[in-house]
Design an enzyme around this catalytic site. Sequence first.
Site, PDB file in Angstrom:
ATOM      1  N   ASP A 153       3.582  -9.991  -6.390  1.00 48.93           N
ATOM      2  CA  ASP A 153       4.577  -9.171  -5.695  1.00 48.93           C
ATOM      3  C   ASP A 153       4.832  -7.820  -6.354  1.00 48.93           C
ATOM      4  O   ASP A 153       5.486  -6.957  -5.754  1.00 48.93           O
ATOM      5  CB  ASP A 153       5.907  -9.929  -5.595  1.00 48.93           C
ATOM      6  N   HIS A 167      -4.131  -6.044  -6.853  1.00 47.45           N
ATOM      7  CA  HIS A 167      -4.776  -6.660  -8.010  1.00 47.45           C
ATOM      8  C   HIS A 167      -6.283  -6.726  -7.742  1.00 47.45           C
ATOM      9  O   HIS A 167      -6.722  -7.276  -6.736  1.00 47.45           O
ATOM     10  CB  HIS A 167      -4.203  -8.053  -8.262  1.00 47.45           C
ATOM     11  N   GLY A 180      -0.984  -7.330   1.124  1.00 50.70           N
ATOM     12  CA  GLY A 180      -1.174  -6.145   0.295  1.00 50.70           C
ATOM     13  C   GLY A 180      -1.111  -6.418  -1.191  1.00 50.70           C
ATOM     14  O   GLY A 180      -0.822  -5.522  -1.980  1.00 50.70           O
ATOM     15  N   LYS A 181      -1.422  -7.650  -1.598  1.00 49.23           N
ATOM     16  CA  LYS A 181      -1.250  -8.032  -2.998  1.00 49.23           C
ATOM     17  C   LYS A 181      -2.560  -8.106  -3.778  1.00 49.23           C
ATOM     18  O   LYS A 181      -2.623  -7.700  -4.940  1.00 49.23           O
ATOM     19  CB  LYS A 181      -0.539  -9.390  -3.077  1.00 49.23           C
ATOM     20  N   VAL A 182      -3.597  -8.666  -3.168  1.00 48.95           N
ATOM     21  CA  VAL A 182      -4.848  -8.936  -3.880  1.00 48.95           C
ATOM     22  C   VAL A 182      -6.030  -8.390  -3.089  1.00 48.95           C
ATOM     23  O   VAL A 182      -6.153  -8.647  -1.885  1.00 48.95           O
ATOM     24  CB  VAL A 182      -5.041 -10.459  -4.105  1.00 48.95           C
TER      25      VAL A 182
END
Length: 350
Positions: A262, A277, A305-307
């Site tokens: 997050d 990430h 939209g994190k990894v």
Amino acid sequence: MNAPANSNRKAELLANTVEHVAIDQYDARPIIDSMRKMSFTSRDTARAADIWSMSLEDGDCSTWLTLAGSTSAGGCMHIYRDMLKHGMIDVVVATGASIVDMDFFEALGFKHYQADSTVDDRELREMYIDRIYDTYIDEEELQNCDGTIYEICELLEPRPYSSREFIHEMGKWLAAGNAKKPDSLIEVAYREGVPIFCPAFVDSSAGFGLVKHQVERMKAGKPYLTIDAVADFRELTEIKLKAGATGLFMVGGGVPKNFAQDTVVCAEILGHEVDMHKYAVQITVADVRDGACSSSTLKEACSWGKVDVTWEQMVFAEATTVVPLIASDAFHRGAHKNRKKRRWADLFAK
């Protein structure tokens, strides 16, 4: 606390200690090389090992470890410690149990024990033996751990602390000569400047010591310290902003997994544009069909939209069976030797 009955029986059950493996004790490269030519979880494991080594080879990448579950109690504790010691990890995000009930607990000189599966859990309760699947922990010793957290609270200025800051103080306390077992994860992190975040810190042995501290201070009309979970999120996001490229090595799922991921979204909310990430490996036995965070795939995390999905790998396996292989493989390939230690904890030095 009532004294447990039948101390001889208790000693008999707490006779076989869990022995922790260390990544320099064996070379897993031949196994990983063989698994790369296999199928199913074996090939997934090999690809995860390759991605993790890539993250260590990437000089611009800051590597983060997230821990959920009980692998530290189950024999992997020294693996995580050694990953920090050898500069393979820059940040740890974990459950409170992993850090306090397991690592700090053993730093105080206590042990985890291999369990006898034939014992009735009601008998265990009478003897103050707690069971973690096939592993025992002495409840009397665990309450000693609770009390030690209380004592540390009493030594500190009564104000809000992030879990990162409080765990730093725990490491400082251990390093001051109080550790019965040297080189715990907490103590190594303190020495190496690796911040440890426990976003659900009070959901652990620490919580009991913190509650006792607050209750006694409130009764006495004195100020007390608190754990500021918002500060945790802010501080970890600050690290993400400074780090740029990041790689996640996730053991289990839960709060640590989501909390680390997050930071990308939080940075965006704060008006910053950061990369997702870049590298991500998760080891879990969670079933993807339940829609939970622990089981959500890394491809799913991309939709949030994190990894990034270019270098990601899910490994559906019980973590104590594959973490030793992946960690040893990376250690013996040696990419970490050329990495610069980030010492992100120094960002918050006062």
